[in-house]
Write a protein that holds these residues in place. Structure first.
Motif, PDB file in Angstrom:
ATOM      1  N   ASP A   1      19.194 -22.115  52.598  1.00 16.24           N
ATOM      2  CA  ASP A   1      18.731 -22.630  51.244  1.00 16.24           C
ATOM      3  C   ASP A   1      18.299 -21.342  50.503  1.00 16.24           C
ATOM      4  O   ASP A   1      17.640 -20.271  50.975  1.00 16.24           O
ATOM      5  CB  ASP A   1      17.348 -23.275  51.377  1.00 16.24           C
ATOM      6  N   ALA A   2      18.884 -21.009  49.395  1.00 19.40           N
ATOM      7  CA  ALA A   2      18.866 -20.003  48.457  1.00 19.40           C
ATOM      8  C   ALA A   2      17.383 -19.656  48.149  1.00 19.40           C
ATOM      9  O   ALA A   2      17.083 -18.470  47.782  1.00 19.40           O
ATOM     10  CB  ALA A   2      19.670 -20.248  47.208  1.00 19.40           C
ATOM     11  N   ALA A   3      16.395 -20.691  48.384  1.00 19.22           N
ATOM     12  CA  ALA A   3      15.072 -20.464  48.046  1.00 19.22           C
ATOM     13  C   ALA A   3      14.115 -20.236  49.294  1.00 19.22           C
ATOM     14  O   ALA A   3      13.106 -19.861  48.984  1.00 19.22           O
ATOM     15  CB  ALA A   3      14.516 -21.633  47.313  1.00 19.22           C
ATOM     16  N   SER A   4      14.903 -20.192  50.279  1.00 20.59           N
ATOM     17  CA  SER A   4      13.987 -19.663  51.628  1.00 20.59           C
ATOM     18  C   SER A   4      14.814 -18.892  52.752  1.00 20.59           C
ATOM     19  O   SER A   4      14.315 -18.946  53.749  1.00 20.59           O
ATOM     20  CB  SER A   4      13.501 -20.985  52.214  1.00 20.59           C
ATOM     21  N   PHE A   5      16.165 -18.408  52.354  1.00 19.19           N
ATOM     22  CA  PHE A   5      16.892 -17.742  53.585  1.00 19.19           C
ATOM     23  C   PHE A   5      16.264 -16.402  53.989  1.00 19.19           C
ATOM     24  O   PHE A   5      15.372 -15.681  52.960  1.00 19.19           O
ATOM     25  CB  PHE A   5      18.324 -17.795  53.122  1.00 19.19           C
ATOM     26  N   ARG A   6      16.530 -16.141  55.154  1.00 19.32           N
ATOM     27  CA  ARG A   6      16.149 -14.766  55.569  1.00 19.32           C
ATOM     28  C   ARG A   6      17.209 -14.236  56.668  1.00 19.32           C
ATOM     29  O   ARG A   6      17.279 -15.121  57.517  1.00 19.32           O
ATOM     30  CB  ARG A   6      14.877 -14.638  56.435  1.00 19.32           C
ATOM     31  N   LEU A   7      17.906 -13.227  56.219  1.00 13.14           N
ATOM     32  CA  LEU A   7      19.061 -12.772  57.016  1.00 13.14           C
ATOM     33  C   LEU A   7      18.645 -11.464  57.757  1.00 13.14           C
ATOM     34  O   LEU A   7      18.007 -10.656  56.882  1.00 13.14           O
ATOM     35  CB  LEU A   7      20.579 -12.935  56.459  1.00 13.14           C
ATOM     36  N   ALA A   8      19.078 -11.155  58.982  1.00  9.68           N
ATOM     37  CA  ALA A   8      18.461  -9.976  59.497  1.00  9.68           C
ATOM     38  C   ALA A   8      18.993  -8.835  59.005  1.00  9.68           C
ATOM     39  O   ALA A   8      18.102  -7.631  58.793  1.00  9.68           O
ATOM     40  CB  ALA A   8      18.735 -10.051  61.297  1.00  9.68           C
ATOM     41  N   GLU A   9      20.425  -8.499  58.520  1.00  8.37           N
ATOM     42  CA  GLU A   9      20.743  -7.371  58.369  1.00  8.37           C
ATOM     43  C   GLU A   9      21.025  -7.188  56.561  1.00  8.37           C
ATOM     44  O   GLU A   9      21.365  -8.189  56.262  1.00  8.37           O
ATOM     45  CB  GLU A   9      22.135  -7.308  58.782  1.00  8.37           C
TER      46      GLU A   9
END
Ligand SMILES: C[S@@+](CC[C@H](N)C(=O)[O-])C[C@H]1O[C@@H](n2cnc3c(N)ncnc32)[C@H](O)[C@@H]1O
Length: 264
Positions: free
Chosen positions: A91-99
């Motif tokens: 979700d664009a309002a809650s995502f987290r990506l490592a790199e």
């Protein structure tokens, strides 16, 4: 083509209809990639990537891309069309990506994200310092003729739209620039412009557009009322939006380029 009353199932997207009838979305987004000017090897996130056509264009320009979307059908279609590319559900309002990414790119998606402040925070968190955010979304006044006629017709039919069902966020330049600044993203370019947009399907163009993009307005409306509201809309909007056998949507777009502050 969609019939009057054909609707996007549930709250989700009809990926097959999108690919068949909405090519104008990614075709108009193509020159947004020029604004991004991706460099070979840059890591780029395509936020709200849909069925992945612009993700693939970014990859063809040499970027290392990840497409992210919160609709399972759109992601599945993207993976089928472009199996060599990486697509993730989020979700664009809650995502987290490592790199971290060198750039976040987004076409025609962020006006669907009404939690705009949370999305800005996620975008800022996804970028490296100095990274770019390049987006096009519906801006203030987008599809005003269609949305007003639709809201009026639903009210007349006895199904007034509850404010929380209005699906879109159409900010002005000032509003969106301030939101980005508050999240450590410095706008360096912004434009708000009219783009009357030719819809596919001739006579069926408006009803197909409604089936693709306006399902939310009809969620609690019985089928027979839905069909009648679509008919009324076509009648009322024809003088303004139908020319030489083609429907045009009264799009007004906001384009913006912002850079993540080094100390952001
Ligand atoms: C009109 S499509 C645009 C798709 C693609 N960017 C293109 O240019 O073809 C909008 C996309 O935004 C996605 N979207 C809407 N809300 C979202 C959210 N909260 N998080 C991630 N994606 C979202 C939808 O699932 C849909 O695939």
């Amino acid at each position: 083509m969609a019939l009057p009353g054909e609707r996007t199932p549930g709250a989700g997207w009809d990926a097959e209809l999108y690919d068949r009838a909405a090519a104008f979305v990614w075709q108009h987004g193509s020159d947004l990639i020029d604004l991004l000017a991706p460099q070979p090897g840059e890591r780029v996130l395509d936020l709200g990537c849909g069925t992945g056509h612009l993700t693939a264009e970014l990859a063809a320009r040499g970027a290392s891309v990840v497409g992210l979307d919160n609709d399972p059908a759109m992601i599945e279609q993207a993976r089928l069309s472009y199996p060599a590319l990486e697509f993730v559900h989020g979700d664009a309002a809650s995502f987290r990506l490592a790199e971290p990414f060198d750039a976040v790119f987004s076409n025609a998606a962020l006006h669907w994200v009404t939690r705009a402040a949370e999305a800005a925070a996620c975008i800022a968190a996804a970028l490296r310092p100095g990274g770019r955010f390049v987006a096009e979304l519906g801006g203030k006044g987008n599809v005003q003729a269609i949305a007003s006629a639709l809201t009026a017709a639903l009210a007349e039919a006895g199904y007034p739209l509850a404010p929380e069902r209005f699906p879109w966020y159409f900010p002005s330049i000032g509003e969106y620039a301030a939101l980005l600044e508050a999240h450590g993203l410095e706008p360096v370019y912004a434009a708000l412009f009219n783009r009357p947009t030719r819809l596919e399907g001739g006579e069926a163009g408006l009803r197909t557009w409604l089936a693709l993009f306006a399902g939310r307005f009809f969620e609690v409306v019985p089928d027979e009322v839905h069909v009648e509201v679509v008919r009324l809309l076509e009648e009322r909007l024809r003088p303004q939006l139908f020319r030489d056998g083609v429907w045009f949507a009264d799009y007004r777009r906001l384009r913006i380029l912002a850079v993540k502050r080094a100390n952001g």
